[in-house]
Design a protein around this motif. Structure first.
Motif, PDB file in Angstrom:
ATOM      1  N   VAL A  43       0.818  -1.216   0.000  1.00 31.23           N
ATOM      2  CA  VAL A  43       0.000   0.000   0.000  1.00 31.23           C
ATOM      3  C   VAL A  43       0.856   1.272   0.000  1.00 31.23           C
ATOM      4  CG1 VAL A  43      -1.992  -1.070   1.113  1.00 31.23           C
ATOM      5  CG2 VAL A  43      -0.214  -0.032   2.528  1.00 31.23           C
ATOM      6  N   ASP A  44       2.165   1.124   0.150  1.00 29.10           N
ATOM      7  CA  ASP A  44       3.052   2.287   0.174  1.00 29.10           C
ATOM      8  C   ASP A  44       4.304   1.964  -0.632  1.00 29.10           C
ATOM      9  OD1 ASP A  44       3.859   4.842   0.816  1.00 29.10           O
ATOM     10  OD2 ASP A  44       4.469   4.363   2.861  1.00 29.10           O
ATOM     11  N   TYR A  45       4.717   2.918  -1.474  1.00 30.63           N
ATOM     12  CA  TYR A  45       5.824   2.688  -2.406  1.00 30.63           C
ATOM     13  C   TYR A  45       6.895   3.757  -2.250  1.00 30.63           C
ATOM     14  CZ  TYR A  45       2.242  -0.219  -4.520  1.00 30.63           C
ATOM     15  OH  TYR A  45       1.264  -1.155  -4.726  1.00 30.63           O
ATOM     16  N   ASP A  56      19.272   3.133   3.022  1.00 35.38           N
ATOM     17  CA  ASP A  56      18.750   4.466   2.715  1.00 35.38           C
ATOM     18  C   ASP A  56      17.228   4.440   2.639  1.00 35.38           C
ATOM     19  OD1 ASP A  56      21.316   5.615   2.457  1.00 35.38           O
ATOM     20  OD2 ASP A  56      21.403   5.097   0.320  1.00 35.38           O
ATOM     21  N   ILE A  57      16.690   3.418   1.977  1.00 36.30           N
ATOM     22  CA  ILE A  57      15.236   3.297   1.825  1.00 36.30           C
ATOM     23  C   ILE A  57      14.583   3.151   3.197  1.00 36.30           C
ATOM     24  CG2 ILE A  57      13.386   1.837   0.916  1.00 36.30           C
ATOM     25  CD1 ILE A  57      15.333   1.186  -1.441  1.00 36.30           C
ATOM     26  N   CYS A  72      11.383  -9.210   2.065  1.00 28.81           N
ATOM     27  CA  CYS A  72      10.216 -10.077   1.968  1.00 28.81           C
ATOM     28  C   CYS A  72       9.155  -9.463   1.055  1.00 28.81           C
ATOM     29  CB  CYS A  72       9.644 -10.327   3.356  1.00 28.81           C
ATOM     30  SG  CYS A  72       8.120 -11.276   3.394  1.00 28.81           S
ATOM     31  N   TRP A  73       8.937  -8.164   1.201  1.00 30.21           N
ATOM     32  CA  TRP A  73       7.918  -7.475   0.403  1.00 30.21           C
ATOM     33  C   TRP A  73       8.348  -7.287  -1.043  1.00 30.21           C
ATOM     34  CZ3 TRP A  73       7.480  -2.971   4.430  1.00 30.21           C
ATOM     35  CH2 TRP A  73       6.878  -3.452   5.589  1.00 30.21           C
ATOM     36  N   ASN A  74       9.648  -7.294  -1.311  1.00 27.12           N
ATOM     37  CA  ASN A  74      10.205  -7.073  -2.651  1.00 27.12           C
ATOM     38  C   ASN A  74      11.114  -8.247  -2.988  1.00 27.12           C
ATOM     39  OD1 ASN A  74       9.393  -4.072  -3.136  1.00 27.12           O
ATOM     40  ND2 ASN A  74      10.211  -4.161  -1.064  1.00 27.12           N
ATOM     41  N   GLN A  89      10.033   1.373  -8.405  1.00 26.89           N
ATOM     42  CA  GLN A  89       9.353   1.508  -7.131  1.00 26.89           C
ATOM     43  C   GLN A  89       9.488   0.217  -6.340  1.00 26.89           C
ATOM     44  OE1 GLN A  89       5.314   2.823  -7.913  1.00 26.89           O
ATOM     45  NE2 GLN A  89       5.974   4.906  -7.468  1.00 26.89           N
ATOM     46  N   VAL A  90       9.696   0.369  -5.039  1.00 25.31           N
ATOM     47  CA  VAL A  90       9.744  -0.779  -4.149  1.00 25.31           C
ATOM     48  C   VAL A  90       8.663  -0.603  -3.092  1.00 25.31           C
ATOM     49  CG1 VAL A  90      12.194  -1.282  -4.517  1.00 25.31           C
ATOM     50  CG2 VAL A  90      11.535   0.274  -2.701  1.00 25.31           C
ATOM     51  N   CYS A  91       8.194  -1.710  -2.571  1.00 22.03           N
ATOM     52  CA  CYS A  91       7.163  -1.688  -1.544  1.00 22.03           C
ATOM     53  C   CYS A  91       7.797  -1.342  -0.202  1.00 22.03           C
ATOM     54  CB  CYS A  91       6.486  -3.054  -1.474  1.00 22.03           C
ATOM     55  SG  CYS A  91       5.169  -3.128  -0.241  1.00 22.03           S
ATOM     56  N   VAL A  92       7.217  -0.345   0.488  1.00 22.67           N
ATOM     57  CA  VAL A  92       7.724   0.045   1.801  1.00 22.67           C
ATOM     58  C   VAL A  92       6.618   0.038   2.859  1.00 22.67           C
ATOM     59  CG1 VAL A  92       9.691   1.340   0.911  1.00 22.67           C
ATOM     60  CG2 VAL A  92       7.498   2.508   1.238  1.00 22.67           C
TER      61      VAL A  92
END
Length: 101
Positions: A43-45, A56-57, A72-74, A89-92
């Motif tokens: 739900v957040d990228y 950094d992310i 795990c999410w990516n 974009q990666v999931c955060v």
């Protein structure tokens, strides 16, 4: 006798043009978001910038998740986090309870 200066040697060796050969292209990379594997509960990228690391992310997102969760999410990010691509974009953040990591 010919006077040889440092500048002449640098030009002969091509050192003067070295700056142009190592310039980094900072234009945005066009990336197909569907090609990157991430959890469907995302739900957040975060858009990866040039030089970003996984740490950094995480820190730019106020340490709201761990390295283990990010990986795990990516699932396409390798364990060394060496394959981040600027512009992707990666999931955060995920819907709760989210995947088991």
């Amino acid at each position: 006798m010919v006077a040889i200066t440092i500048r002449n040697i640098a030009c002969l060796l091509g050192v003067a043009s070295l700056g142009a050969s190592v310039a980094v292209d900072t234009t945005k990379v066009d990336v197909d978001a569907a090609a990157w594997k991430m959890t469907e509960l995302c739900v957040d990228y975060y858009t990866v910038g040039f030089g970003d690391t996984c740490w950094d992310i995480i820190s730019r997102n106020q340490n709201k998740f761990t390295m283990r969760q990010l990986l795990c999410w990516n699932t396409d990010i390798n364990p060394w986090c060496s394959n981040l691509i600027p512009g992707r974009q990666v999931c955060v953040g995920v819907d709760r309870p989210g995947p088991v990591c």
